[in-house]
Design a protein around this motif. Structure first.
Motif, PDB file in Angstrom:
ATOM      1  N   GLU A  17       0.808  -1.211   0.000  1.00  0.00           N
ATOM      2  CA  GLU A  17       0.000   0.000   0.000  1.00  0.00           C
ATOM      3  C   GLU A  17       0.845   1.267   0.000  1.00  0.00           C
ATOM      4  OE1 GLU A  17      -3.251   0.006   2.730  1.00  0.00           O
ATOM      5  OE2 GLU A  17      -3.537  -2.164   2.572  1.00  0.00           O
ATOM      6  N   ASN A  72      -0.236   4.792  -6.654  1.00  0.00           N
ATOM      7  CA  ASN A  72      -1.056   4.224  -7.726  1.00  0.00           C
ATOM      8  C   ASN A  72      -0.826   4.916  -9.057  1.00  0.00           C
ATOM      9  OD1 ASN A  72      -2.232   2.488  -5.830  1.00  0.00           O
ATOM     10  ND2 ASN A  72      -3.827   3.982  -5.326  1.00  0.00           N
ATOM     11  N   GLU A  73      -0.594   6.213  -9.018  1.00  0.00           N
ATOM     12  CA  GLU A  73      -0.406   6.963 -10.262  1.00  0.00           C
ATOM     13  C   GLU A  73       0.905   6.619 -10.956  1.00  0.00           C
ATOM     14  OE1 GLU A  73       0.490  11.314  -9.292  1.00  0.00           O
ATOM     15  OE2 GLU A  73      -0.345  10.548  -7.426  1.00  0.00           O
ATOM     16  N   LEU A 108      -2.012  -1.451 -12.681  1.00  0.00           N
ATOM     17  CA  LEU A 108      -3.035  -0.713 -11.952  1.00  0.00           C
ATOM     18  C   LEU A 108      -4.375  -1.434 -12.034  1.00  0.00           C
ATOM     19  CD1 LEU A 108      -3.778   1.772 -10.331  1.00  0.00           C
ATOM     20  CD2 LEU A 108      -4.173   2.999 -12.479  1.00  0.00           C
ATOM     21  N   ARG A 110      -4.215  -4.582  -9.774  1.00  0.00           N
ATOM     22  CA  ARG A 110      -4.288  -4.261  -8.358  1.00  0.00           C
ATOM     23  C   ARG A 110      -5.688  -3.763  -7.967  1.00  0.00           C
ATOM     24  NH1 ARG A 110       0.538  -3.061  -5.477  1.00  0.00           N
ATOM     25  NH2 ARG A 110      -0.523  -1.285  -4.512  1.00  0.00           N
ATOM     26  N   ALA A 111      -6.317  -3.025  -8.872  1.00  0.00           N
ATOM     27  CA  ALA A 111      -7.668  -2.537  -8.581  1.00  0.00           C
ATOM     28  C   ALA A 111      -8.647  -3.705  -8.467  1.00  0.00           C
ATOM     29  CB  ALA A 111      -8.117  -1.564  -9.664  1.00  0.00           C
ATOM     30  N   SER A 126      -7.950  -5.448  -5.149  1.00  0.00           N
ATOM     31  CA  SER A 126      -8.466  -4.678  -4.016  1.00  0.00           C
ATOM     32  C   SER A 126      -9.978  -4.821  -3.896  1.00  0.00           C
ATOM     33  CB  SER A 126      -8.100  -3.202  -4.190  1.00  0.00           C
ATOM     34  OG  SER A 126      -6.709  -2.999  -4.177  1.00  0.00           O
ATOM     35  N   LYS A 129      -4.845   1.013  -1.228  1.00  0.00           N
ATOM     36  CA  LYS A 129      -5.463   0.100  -2.186  1.00  0.00           C
ATOM     37  C   LYS A 129      -6.171   0.901  -3.280  1.00  0.00           C
ATOM     38  CE  LYS A 129      -6.090  -3.634   1.131  1.00  0.00           C
ATOM     39  NZ  LYS A 129      -7.047  -4.514   1.843  1.00  0.00           N
ATOM     40  N   PRO A 130      -5.912   0.582  -4.533  1.00  0.00           N
ATOM     41  CA  PRO A 130      -6.499   1.345  -5.652  1.00  0.00           C
ATOM     42  C   PRO A 130      -7.919   0.890  -5.976  1.00  0.00           C
ATOM     43  CG  PRO A 130      -5.033  -0.330  -6.511  1.00  0.00           C
ATOM     44  CD  PRO A 130      -4.943  -0.433  -5.002  1.00  0.00           C
TER      45      PRO A 130
END
Length: 264
Positions: A40, A44-45, A52, A55-56, A59, A209-210
């Protein structure tokens, strides 16, 4: 009485993030370990589009509860859903509104409850019994089994409770767009390949978390948004008072109007 709400999940083009939800089965059971193992501290950017999206999805898979608000216009008809869902038990409560018809909905275990005012019941019954039904049922909760065909539309609304649904089949050639600020929050939009007109899925830009927090789609006939929040805040759904409940008959009869005095 058939409460038909299929339009909620049927909107969007074949390439739209909203249409992905239509093809998704009801939310998968949530496990304690789902969504774990993410660093964490990563910004994320700074992640590429593939990582991304991965991971999204991870999450979102671990979320136990969620507050979802959907505003959708399909073929000129507007619908709004505001729902709090426990993704483990699949219990939920909230409201559904289409034009002037507004319903309160709840699910507790295998029982489904729907309540409307006189206008709502008059619109939903739509038969010669409509006026009588509207007066008898106004303010009452209709109770049915979660698997009842008469409540199939209500049952299907939980398909929008998975924030990761629009990313399950995210294309490898998807695009990460420049950060946007929406309601004072920095978000990363993801979309399909150039020319796909596939709408956008917004991911939280800050660390942690994204989570997917917003889906936006526009086309010539359909448009809408689905937002997610209040992650993992406990959802307690209460059973309506027995005196206010009328059970929906399981068998079809000459009149589809439930009668007061049915067992609840």
């Amino acid at each position: 009485m058939c409460v038909s709400l299929g339009a909620l999940t049927a909107c969007g083009t074949a390439e739209s993030p909203l249409s992905t939800i239509e093809k998704t089965s009801p939310t998968d059971p949530v496990t304690e370990s789902a969504g774990s193992g993410l660093d964490e501290n990563v910004r994320n950017e700074d992640l590429d589009v593939g990582e991304l999206a991965r991971r999204a999805k991870q999450s979102a898979s671990g979320l136990k509860t969620v507050h979802v608000v959907a505003d959708i216009v399909s073929d000129g008809k507007a619908m709004r859903l505001d729902l709090r869902v426990d993704r483990g038990s699949e219990d939920f409560q909230g409201t559904i509104q289409q034009n002037d018809v507004r319903l309160e909905v709840r699910r507790v275990g295998s029982d489904m409850y729907v309540k409307g005012d006189e206008r709502a019941y008059r619109s939903l019954v739509g038969t010669v019994d409509g006026e009588l039904a509207a007066k008898l049922l106004a303010g009452k909760w209709l109770k049915g089994d979660v698997n009842s065909e008469k409540l199939r539309g209500v049952r299907s609304i939980t398909t929008v409770a998975d924030p990761g649904a629009a990313l399950k089949n995210f294309p490898e050639d998807g695009v990460k767009l420049p950060i946007e600020t929406i309601d004072d929050r920095r978000m990363i939009p993801l979309t399909g390949p150039p020319g796909s007109n596939s709408g956008k899925v917004y991911i939280e830009a800050q660390g942690g978390k994204p989570y997917p927090v917003l889906i936006v789609s526009k086309s010539s006939s359909n448009s809408g948004s689905i937002s997610y929040g209040d992650f993992d805040i406990p959802v307690k759904v209460t059973v309506p008072p027995a005196a206010d409940v009328i059970e929906i008959p399981d068998r079809t009869s000459s009149s589809g109007t439930p009668r007061p005095g049915s067992t609840a």
